[in-house]
Design a protein around this motif. Structure first.
Motif, PDB file in Angstrom:
ATOM      1  N   SER A 600       0.826  -1.222   0.000  1.00 39.88           N
ATOM      2  CA  SER A 600       0.000   0.000   0.000  1.00 39.88           C
ATOM      3  C   SER A 600       0.855   1.266   0.000  1.00 39.88           C
ATOM      4  N   VAL A 601       1.903   1.263  -0.801  1.00 42.69           N
ATOM      5  CA  VAL A 601       2.754   2.455  -0.859  1.00 42.69           C
ATOM      6  C   VAL A 601       2.210   3.483  -1.843  1.00 42.69           C
ATOM      7  N   GLY A 602       1.161   3.117  -2.604  1.00 41.26           N
ATOM      8  CA  GLY A 602       0.603   4.073  -3.548  1.00 41.26           C
ATOM      9  C   GLY A 602       1.647   4.514  -4.554  1.00 41.26           C
ATOM     10  N   SER A 603       1.805   5.828  -4.666  1.00 41.91           N
ATOM     11  CA  SER A 603       2.795   6.373  -5.598  1.00 41.91           C
ATOM     12  C   SER A 603       4.191   6.419  -5.001  1.00 41.91           C
ATOM     13  N   GLY A 604       4.347   5.997  -3.760  1.00 36.70           N
ATOM     14  CA  GLY A 604       5.659   5.983  -3.132  1.00 36.70           C
ATOM     15  C   GLY A 604       5.597   6.338  -1.664  1.00 36.70           C
ATOM     16  N   LEU A 605       6.688   6.026  -0.942  1.00 36.30           N
ATOM     17  CA  LEU A 605       6.788   6.329   0.478  1.00 36.30           C
ATOM     18  C   LEU A 605       7.165   7.791   0.690  1.00 36.30           C
ATOM     19  N   VAL A 606       6.661   8.352   1.785  1.00 36.50           N
ATOM     20  CA  VAL A 606       7.031   9.699   2.210  1.00 36.50           C
ATOM     21  C   VAL A 606       7.452   9.619   3.666  1.00 36.50           C
ATOM     22  N   LEU A 607       8.665  10.041   3.968  1.00 32.37           N
ATOM     23  CA  LEU A 607       9.177  10.058   5.340  1.00 32.37           C
ATOM     24  C   LEU A 607       9.423  11.504   5.725  1.00 32.37           C
ATOM     25  N   THR A 608       8.602  12.038   6.625  1.00 34.23           N
ATOM     26  CA  THR A 608       8.720  13.451   6.989  1.00 34.23           C
ATOM     27  C   THR A 608       9.872  13.717   7.938  1.00 34.23           C
ATOM     28  N   ASP A 609      10.273  12.739   8.726  1.00 37.73           N
ATOM     29  CA  ASP A 609      11.382  12.922   9.661  1.00 37.73           C
ATOM     30  C   ASP A 609      11.889  11.541  10.059  1.00 37.73           C
ATOM     31  N   GLY A 610      13.100  11.213   9.628  1.00 30.66           N
ATOM     32  CA  GLY A 610      13.671   9.913   9.966  1.00 30.66           C
ATOM     33  C   GLY A 610      14.804   9.995  10.959  1.00 30.66           C
ATOM     34  N   SER A 611      14.900  11.108  11.681  1.00 28.79           N
ATOM     35  CA  SER A 611      16.020  11.300  12.600  1.00 28.79           C
ATOM     36  C   SER A 611      15.805  10.558  13.911  1.00 28.79           C
ATOM     37  N   VAL A 619      14.866   0.091  17.286  1.00 28.67           N
ATOM     38  CA  VAL A 619      15.327  -1.255  16.947  1.00 28.67           C
ATOM     39  C   VAL A 619      15.959  -1.887  18.176  1.00 28.67           C
ATOM     40  N   ALA A 620      16.021  -3.209  18.152  1.00 25.57           N
ATOM     41  CA  ALA A 620      16.595  -3.959  19.266  1.00 25.57           C
ATOM     42  C   ALA A 620      17.395  -5.130  18.724  1.00 25.57           C
ATOM     43  N   GLY A 621      18.396  -5.531  19.511  1.00 21.13           N
ATOM     44  CA  GLY A 621      19.137  -6.748  19.213  1.00 21.13           C
ATOM     45  C   GLY A 621      18.538  -7.920  19.961  1.00 21.13           C
ATOM     46  N   ALA A 622      19.307  -8.984  20.064  1.00 23.71           N
ATOM     47  CA  ALA A 622      18.811 -10.190  20.724  1.00 23.71           C
ATOM     48  C   ALA A 622      18.540  -9.971  22.207  1.00 23.71           C
ATOM     49  N   ASP A 623      19.110  -8.898  22.787  1.00 20.64           N
ATOM     50  CA  ASP A 623      18.882  -8.616  24.214  1.00 20.64           C
ATOM     51  C   ASP A 623      17.526  -7.970  24.475  1.00 20.64           C
ATOM     52  N   LYS A 624      16.775  -7.688  23.433  1.00 23.27           N
ATOM     53  CA  LYS A 624      15.428  -7.119  23.521  1.00 23.27           C
ATOM     54  C   LYS A 624      15.402  -5.700  24.082  1.00 23.27           C
ATOM     55  N   GLN A 625      16.532  -5.009  24.053  1.00 23.67           N
ATOM     56  CA  GLN A 625      16.594  -3.617  24.496  1.00 23.67           C
ATOM     57  C   GLN A 625      16.478  -2.703  23.280  1.00 23.67           C
ATOM     58  N   PHE A 626      15.430  -1.869  23.261  1.00 21.61           N
ATOM     59  CA  PHE A 626      15.171  -1.023  22.110  1.00 21.61           C
ATOM     60  C   PHE A 626      15.869   0.326  22.248  1.00 21.61           C
ATOM     61  N   TYR A 627      16.339   0.834  21.095  1.00 24.07           N
ATOM     62  CA  TYR A 627      16.976   2.143  21.023  1.00 24.07           C
ATOM     63  C   TYR A 627      16.389   2.889  19.824  1.00 24.07           C
ATOM     64  N   TRP A 628      16.337   4.230  19.945  1.00 23.67           N
ATOM     65  CA  TRP A 628      15.844   5.025  18.829  1.00 23.67           C
ATOM     66  C   TRP A 628      16.746   4.843  17.619  1.00 23.67           C
ATOM     67  N   ALA A 629      16.122   4.859  16.452  1.00 31.82           N
ATOM     68  CA  ALA A 629      16.843   4.580  15.213  1.00 31.82           C
ATOM     69  C   ALA A 629      16.567   5.660  14.182  1.00 31.82           C
ATOM     70  N   THR A 630      17.419   5.698  13.147  1.00 30.55           N
ATOM     71  CA  THR A 630      17.214   6.599  12.019  1.00 30.55           C
ATOM     72  C   THR A 630      16.641   5.813  10.849  1.00 30.55           C
ATOM     73  N   ALA A 631      15.952   6.525   9.968  1.00 33.01           N
ATOM     74  CA  ALA A 631      15.342   5.884   8.812  1.00 33.01           C
ATOM     75  C   ALA A 631      15.516   6.763   7.586  1.00 33.01           C
ATOM     76  N   THR A 632      15.747   6.137   6.438  1.00 34.02           N
ATOM     77  CA  THR A 632      15.787   6.829   5.156  1.00 34.02           C
ATOM     78  C   THR A 632      15.004   6.009   4.137  1.00 34.02           C
ATOM     79  N   VAL A 633      14.492   6.694   3.127  1.00 31.00           N
ATOM     80  CA  VAL A 633      13.716   6.033   2.082  1.00 31.00           C
ATOM     81  C   VAL A 633      14.645   5.635   0.939  1.00 31.00           C
ATOM     82  N   LYS A 634      14.478   4.397   0.481  1.00 29.34           N
ATOM     83  CA  LYS A 634      15.161   3.932  -0.718  1.00 29.34           C
ATOM     84  C   LYS A 634      14.153   3.161  -1.550  1.00 29.34           C
TER      85      LYS A 634
END
Length: 679
Positions: A600-611, A619-634
């Protein structure tokens, strides 16, 4: 027995019979016509309350009609030129199915016995059942731009029927409703705002008449809208046990009967109005606003505060007094007094002069911010005296604003003089408490709303269902996916429509959040709603971008209704629409980065702020501890990583009470919060 008491007991008996489902307002689905042909004409004829002038009936399908009348009699049922002789059964009920008709028309239905009941201006169109809790109930008059919408609306083929609150212990044939209304002539104040905007979007794009049958109750739970057959599942049967215990308590204490007697006593004390009426300042308090009044024996408290914190659970009038310093400034033509919001009404004096008031004539008075101008001639150099009379008509009352909202100020450049802090207070008068109806709690109890508000509609053909509920099931978020999925299935069984469209709204953003990634129940409730999309012929509206973190009732109902309409227009009316924002499909890990794909991306993804600062992705590793992450569109994917997680195994988006909506498609529809883990 006095006539008034007789009326009270009749009301009690009627209420109890409705509560137990013991009435014959409409017949069972299996009604037959067995009365001999020589049966006399019926003297009294009553169509079920669903059937009225101005109603809309479902087009293109056979039309079931039912009602009641004199037992063992006959009458003629005429729908335009179609006529049938109908026999009324020994129990006083009758039913007849009429031929299907296409959309449109202004039809007339007649019940002809010794007297004739005539229903006019009936249109054929599409019927939508609108249910849930307070965000579905929310009045159009209280929605954003709602009053303007009411004023300009001229859609005679959009019509709305409110089903009254009617919880019952067992399935009831009895339906309580108001009158069918048209979207014209300003008759829409108490319409469901979401339902109206949904109907308007469909009607303006298709021209099909739209009927809205609105059956919702603020604060209600999903289990209350579920039939007993659903709750007999071992995972859910504890809801039935709670219901049985609640009704045993009601019956043993005779709580309903006691309530009706108590409410009559209360009405005699306060008058026939719904709430208390402020009859004015009592003689004992006639001088309490004067600076010279001796308040040395008054109690002290910190304001803002509620009346309940001071004087217990009371309704009535409470006074507050204090002084504040003032320095005359020749540039101040007048000053400004701010008191924040006050529940319910107030009158304010400074140095004995009335400077402002808010009373019952003010719309939404208890939410209104009190700002009153103070003529400069009233203020004196040095200490000035302020007196406030707060009148609480019903429920909690007092100062409901923040400490920062209480101040006096001269010109816009002048510093604020804070008024929060210590005040003196005294009760002028208390008024009797309005008794609480024990039936109100039934909106939380399993099966009660299904029994009284959905089951009586079982023979009604619907085009589909729209639903906005979930806030009252946050504490049961882990079971909600199972419960809600089964509810949809059970309603389809009730209406004998296995593929009945069911479109629902995901709960909006609301509440404060921790600065670090957390796991709030509201996020899990949203995810349970997302998972319910696995049920065929469903669609979900995401609202995390149009909610209000400080208000569980966001006022923007137009976008909600229009997003619901997208699903219906696309699936039921053949209008090509993008119905959903990006929907999580899966991910792979490459060089410590998560590559996330979507449908359901329609005409494409829009990311207003990936910081990192957006706190949208974690995201989290195997220890299940989550940390804030960055995101970019490709292309049609997101590339997500965190400097704190070398080998990510799980991702969460929007996993907060009030998430920052940053991921959309180019059609402007937001992605649902989601998680990839099952922790």
């Amino acid at each position: 027995m006095r006539p008034r008491a007789t009326i009270v007991w009749i009301a009690v008996l009627c209420f109890v019979s409705h509560l137990c489902g013991c009435t014959t307002d409409s017949p069972p689905s299996t009604a037959t016509e067995q009365t001999p042909a020589e049966s006399p004409l019926s003297d009294k004829l009553y169509p079920a309350s669903l059937f009225q002038s101005n109603m809309i009936l479902q087009r293109d399908v056979p039309i079931p009609i039912w009602g009641s009348g004199d037992p063992n009699t006959q009458f003629t049922l005429a729908f335009d030129d179609e006529k049938h002789t109908v026999s009324i059964k020994p129990d006083g009920t009758w039913t007849k199915t009429l031929n299907a008709r296409p959309a449109g028309g202004s039809h007339t239905l007649r019940l002809i016995g010794k007297q004739t009941v005539e229903l006019n201006n009936i249109a054929m169109g599409d019927l939508w059942l609108c249910s849930g809790q307070s965000n579905m109930s929310w009045y159009l008059s209280r929605a954003q731009n709602g009053r303007e919408e009411i004023t300009k609306a001229d859609f005679p083929l959009i019509r709305h029927l409110n089903i009254k609150h009617h919880p019952t212990e067992k399935p009831s044939p009895f339906l309580k409703s108001t009158q069918w209304q048209r979207a014209t002539d300003g008759q829409m104040s108490d319409w469901s705002a979401v339902a109206y905007f949904f109907a308007k979007e469909i009607h303006t794009q298709t021209g099909v008449p739209i009927g809205l049958i609105h059956a919702s109750w603020g604060g209600s739970t999903a289990q209350a809208w579920s039939p007993a057959s659903l709750l007999q599942d071992p995972k859910l049967e504890y809801h039935l046990q709670k219901k049985d215990a609640y009704f045993r308590k009601l019956n043993q204490t005779k709580a309903i009967e006691t309530f009706y007697k108590d409410i009559e006593t209360w009405k005699e004390a306060v008058g026939e109005g719904v709430n208390h009426t402020d009859v004015g300042i009592a003689s004992l308090a006639s001088d309490w606003m004067k600076p010279e009044w001796d308040d040395s024996d008054w109690q002290r408290t910190n304001v803002p505060t509620s009346i309940e914190n001071l004087a217990g659970n009371i309704d009535g009038a409470v006074w507050f007094r204090r002084t504040f310093p003032w320095k005359k400034d020749r540039n101040d033509s007048e000053a400004l007094l701010s008191l924040g919001s006050i529940d319910d009404f107030d009158r304010v004096w400074i140095n004995g002069s009335l400077v402002g008031s808010t009373d019952a004539r003010t719309r939404n008075a208890r939410r209104k911010k009190r700002t009153y101008p103070i003529p400069s001639e009233i203020l004196v150099e040095g200490n000035n005296h302020i007196a406030i009379r707060v009148f609480d008509q019903l429920g909690p009352g007092g100062f409901t604003g923040t400490p920062a909202s209480l101040f006096v100020r001269g010109s816009a450049e002048s510093p604020k003089i804070p008024l929060a802090g210590e005040w003196k207070w005294s009760v002028e008068k208390t008024l009797p408490q309005k008794p609480k109806n024990p039936a109100n709690a039934l909106r939380l109890v399993g099966t009660t709303l299904y029994n009284g508000m959905i089951h009586p509609l079982r023979d009604t053909p619907f085009k589909g269902v729209i639903w906005y509920q979930g806030e009252s099931n946050v504490e049961q978020a882990e079971e909600y996916h199972f419960l809600f999925s089964k509810l949809i299935q059970s309603w389809r069984e009730t209406f004998q429509a296995p593929e009945l469209p069911f479109y629902y709204v995901q709960v909006a953003d609301f509440g404060a959040d921790e600065p670090k990634p957390s796991d709030p129940k509201q996020a899990r409730l949203r995810d349970a709603q997302r998972q319910t999309l696995m049920v065929p012929n469903t669609g979900m509206v995401v609202t995390i971008d149009i909610g209000n973190p400080r208000d569980i009732h966001p006022r923007n109902k137009k976008d909600v209704g229009q997003r619901l309409a997208r699903h219906a227009l696309h699936n039921e009316y053949g209008k090509k629409q993008v119905t959903s924002g990006p929907r999580y499909r899966g991910f792979v890990v490459n060089n410590n980065q998560m590559i996330v794909s979507f449908d359901s991306v329609g005409s494409g993804l829009v990311l207003t702020d990936g910081s990192l600062e957006s706190q949208s992705f974690a995201v989290a590793g195997a220890d299940k501890q989550f940390y804030w992450a960055t995101a970019t569109v490709k292309d049609a994917s997101l590339i997500i990583s965190s400097p704190n997680v070398e080998n990510p195994v799980a991702l969460r988006y929007g996993w907060r009470n009030s998430p920052n909506a940053t991921l959309f498609n180019q059609d402007g529809l937001p992605a649902s919060p989601f998680r990839t883990d099952e922790w």
